[in-house]
Design a protein around this motif. Structure first.
Motif, PDB file in Angstrom:
ATOM      1  N   ALA A  16     -10.705   3.303  -7.427  1.00 15.69           N
ATOM      2  CA  ALA A  16      -9.200   3.015  -7.272  1.00 15.69           C
ATOM      3  C   ALA A  16      -8.828   4.090  -6.087  1.00 15.69           C
ATOM      4  N   CYS A  17      -8.898   5.363  -5.866  1.00 17.93           N
ATOM      5  CA  CYS A  17      -7.824   5.755  -5.273  1.00 17.93           C
ATOM      6  C   CYS A  17      -8.133   5.878  -3.373  1.00 17.93           C
ATOM      7  N   MET A  20      -6.648   2.655  -2.613  1.00 15.88           N
ATOM      8  CA  MET A  20      -5.176   2.559  -2.394  1.00 15.88           C
ATOM      9  C   MET A  20      -5.035   3.289  -1.202  1.00 15.88           C
ATOM     10  N   VAL A  46      -2.433  10.921  -3.965  1.00 14.04           N
ATOM     11  CA  VAL A  46      -4.000  10.582  -4.397  1.00 14.04           C
ATOM     12  C   VAL A  46      -4.597  11.472  -4.173  1.00 14.04           C
ATOM     13  N   SER A  77      -0.822  13.562 -10.493  1.00  7.55           N
ATOM     14  CA  SER A  77      -0.249  12.225 -10.933  1.00  7.55           C
ATOM     15  C   SER A  77       0.706  12.111 -10.647  1.00  7.55           C
ATOM     16  N   TRP A 144       5.813   0.416  -6.294  1.00  9.11           N
ATOM     17  CA  TRP A 144       4.205   0.668  -6.524  1.00  9.11           C
ATOM     18  C   TRP A 144       3.227   1.537  -6.569  1.00  9.11           C
ATOM     19  N   CYS A 145       3.891   2.662  -5.642  1.00  8.96           N
ATOM     20  CA  CYS A 145       3.143   3.957  -5.763  1.00  8.96           C
ATOM     21  C   CYS A 145       3.020   3.949  -7.065  1.00  8.96           C
ATOM     22  N   ALA A 148       1.196   3.014  -9.908  1.00  6.61           N
ATOM     23  CA  ALA A 148       0.170   3.328  -9.851  1.00  6.61           C
ATOM     24  C   ALA A 148      -0.129   4.534 -10.062  1.00  6.61           C
TER      25      ALA A 148
END
Length: 164
Positions: A16-17, A20, A46, A77, A144-145, A148
């Motif tokens: 997923a990272c 991104m 990230v 995170s 959005w970030c 996440a």
């Protein structure tokens, strides 16, 4: 019903990272969006989260090691969420006239400024950080970030507290 192994979940989080970062690089190099200093900090978080997830997947630690990796991913995170929150705050407040006087080039700031002043200016944000230049479904890129990073925080807490 068996739960997915911690190793496979860490690897999925790593993928997923990668996705991104692929999206961020697409927006930078194809769409033409220049990242501001706070965007770069979020990217580094990230990447840090992804590296810790990859190390955990490769290492396949026991419970204590899984908890240690979970703490590392939580810190990465959490720092990214803090940077995203700062950028969202900058985007939703009236512009600061002093922010436009600050250098916006990350590399220049890193080379020209003492480290403490560099960190202070990056965390303060620049005029570029307050500009909303791209949205998806009415949400800016930092929003959005932040979503996440909240997902990453939940993932880290789940990996820390799970019993399997």
């Amino acid at each position: 019903m068996s739960l997915a192994s911690p190793r496979s979940l860490f690897f999925l989080a790593f993928l997923a990272c990668v996705a991104m970062m692929g999206g961020a690089l697409y927006l930078e190099h194809v769409v033409g969006l220049e990242p501001c200093p706070l965007c770069i900090v979020q990217r580094l978080c990230v990447i840090g989260f992804g590296v810790f997830c990859l190390l955990a997947a490769l290492h396949n630690p026991g419970r204590g090691g899984r908890r240690a990796y979970s703490v590392l991913t939580f810190v990465a995170s959490g720092a990214g969420a803090a940077a995203a929150i700062r950028q969202i705050w900058l985007q939703n407040t009236p512009p600061d006239p002093m922010a436009s006087c600050m250098p916006t080039n990350f590399d220049y700031m890193l080379q020209a400024l003492p480290f403490q002043k560099f960190v202070a200016w990056v965390l303060h944000g620049t005029a570029d950080c307050a500009e909303v230049s791209w949205t998806l479904f009415g949400m800016s890129l930092p929003e959005w970030c932040l979503l996440a990073f909240i997902g990453m925080l939940i993932f880290s807490a789940y990996q820390f507290f799970r019993r399997a």
